[in-house]
Scaffold this active site. Structure first.
Site: not given
Length: 516
Positions: A132, A279
């Protein structure tokens, strides 16, 4: 007559029983792998009393999980995964991005130490470079693609580029206006990074890695998104979300986000890059303000998500095209900072018991963690043998466990070692005590597992193979870490350790060899 004609033909021979059995085994294994490979799990690092790598692998095998994502490239973990067949994604942590992005030599050294040193014994299938980065480490965004390219170049040099893919996980928040999905686009601020990144992924055949969290979308929507829509729960037709541009119907947030990513890529003229969800999950516990972080909601979301993926439902834009998904996460990360929910995304406690029992149908053994009546107590690996012996003596003495099965000539005597015998005695006590909290401790040398330790004719108490029912008594408590109690029964003294489980598949292979 027909048999003679068949036998005489040089081009055809009736298949033997062994050949048919081996064909069955191949089809059985292929079917299992094709189903199981769609679901993986993330293994976090902020865990107090993290199980040993061997214990982690044992749990994964017991749950038929054959894909994992590590947030680093831990040596002990990678060694434990060797020769298991489990597909492993390793990661370049964010704090190593800068060095790798500035030097081909640094990237080559990283690949040499963390990939080439373990592959192919350890089945490393991808490298996640950073995590991220665009949304959590924006000052490193400019070097992200360079880091990917240097890692890819190092893989090419090592002749591993065809076996191992390179990508980087993104938060789904890089996609703006995600509903309707057909109008979604990437945050244009990141175009100088996103466009060359997508070109890299397309040229290398690598996937776009995306983190998808309907929980956060639901919480941040302030009631606009219905809870059932976030949890994959059935909706009435008039409550389904409809994309007015495509007339596609969306019954859950997960599919809408994934399709938004597909549309955002197509907006930039990239239409053949697959998506892997790195995820996704739901917290099982939260603080006073996190009302929907509950065991029930976590169970509902993950059960429905796993079923959705395994059934190869696909998304409305790509029906029937399964999206490989990694559940966040295997264990609760109790050391994580932040609200209570941040510590409670795991499917399992560190002792191997499930946080909740997933409700899965038709998923085979994948995450079949209904272990309410199928948990066992076993001796830990690499603990002091004298402590094991003392605990064994206690279990067979003051603990009032029936250890007659461990006597010479009895079913559980072999292997004649303290680990195997302790495992039997510890488990017998654990089952006798009704699996009560603290009944599988023995001064820290025992742990709970979901894997049945029975072997051959040695059937352990609590095993589905046994019809024996053990009473729940409270006449003696197992010694805890603070206990000083220890019995002494010399006839249960042992010298060395050797233990091997015989799986169903290996048994079938042995049968096949007999027919050869």
């Amino acid at each position: 007559m027909l048999q003679k004609q068949i036998k005489a033909s040089p081009r055809f021979e009736a298949p033997s029983m062994a050949a048919l059995l081996l064909l069955f085994l191949f089809l059985f294994a292929s079917s299992a792998l094709s189903q199981d490979s769609l679901i993986g799990v993330n293994i976090g690092t902020e865990v107090t009393n993290m199980p040993s790598p061997t214990q982690v692998v044992t749990l994964l095998k017991s749950q038929s999980i054959n894909r994992v994502r590590l947030y680093d490239a831990d040596r002990a973990m990678l060694l434990a995964f060797a020769h298991t067949g489990i597909q492993v994604i390793i990661s370049v942590p964010n704090d190593q991005l800068l060095g790798i992005s500035q030097s081909n030599a640094t990237a080559a050294n990283w690949v040499s130490r963390n990939v080439a040193a373990y592959y192919p014994a350890t089945n490393i299938t991808a490298i996640a470079v950073g995590s991220e980065v665009l949304t959590t480490l924006s000052n490193a965004a400019s070097v992200l693609v360079s880091a990917l390219k240097y890692i890819q170049s190092a893989l090419i040099t090592a002749n591993l580029d065809r076996q191992i893919k390179v990508s980087t996980p993104h938060s789904s928040t890089i996609i703006l206006d995600s509903f309707p999905p057909s109008q979604a686009f990437f945050n244009k601020t990141w175009d100088p990074v996103i466009v060359p990144l997508l070109k890299f992924l397309q040229s290398t055949g690598s996937p776009l890695m995306l983190n998808v969290y309907p929980y956060f979308d639901y919480v941040q929507s302030n009631g606009v998104i219905p809870l059932d829509y976030a949890l994959f729960q059935p909706l009435q037709a008039n409550k389904e979300a409809v994309d007015a541009n495509t007339l596609l119907h969306y019954t859950n947030v997960f599919d809408a986000i994934v399709d938004a990513a597909y549309f955002a890529m197509s907006y930039l003229n990239f239409t053949n890059i697959p998506i892997v969800v790195m995820e996704s999950g739901w917290p099982s516990k939260g603080d006073a303000s996190e009302h929907d972080a509950t065991v029930e909601n976590a169970n509902t979301y993950n059960s429905n998500l796993i079923q959705h993926v395994i059934n190869k439902t696909g998304t409305p834009k790509h029906p029937g095209t399964a999206v490989t998904t990694y559940i966040y996460e295997l264990y609760n990360e109790d050391s994580r900072a932040g609200p209570v929910s941040e510590k409670n995304w795991g499917l399992f406690h560190t002792n191997g018991t499930p946080v909740y029992t997933l409700r899965l149908a038709g998923a085979g053994a994948v995450l079949a963690n209904d272990t309410t009546n199928q948990t066992f107590c076993i001796a830990k690996e690499k603990v002091d043998k004298k402590m094991l012996q003392a605990a064994l003596d206690w279990a067979c003495g003051p603990g009032k466990v029936d250890c007659s099965a461990l006597m010479q000539g009895e079913a559980c005597y072999e292997p004649d070692d303290v680990v195997a015998h302790s495992t039997y005695a510890f488990n017998a006590y654990y089952q006798k005590m009704g699996k009560a909290l603290g009944s599988c401790d023995f001064k820290g040398v025992a742990t709970v597992t979901t894997t049945d330790p029975s072997r051959g004719k040695c059937v352990f108490p609590g095993s589905a193979k046994s019809n024996q029912t053990l009473g729940n008594t409270t006449t003696a408590m197992a010694p805890s870490a603070n206990s000083t109690t220890s019995g002494c029964i010399p006839q249960y003294y042992h010298r060395h350790a050797s233990f091997t489980d015989l799986t169903l598949l290996s048994l079938l292979l042995i049968i096949a060899l007999v027919f050869l």
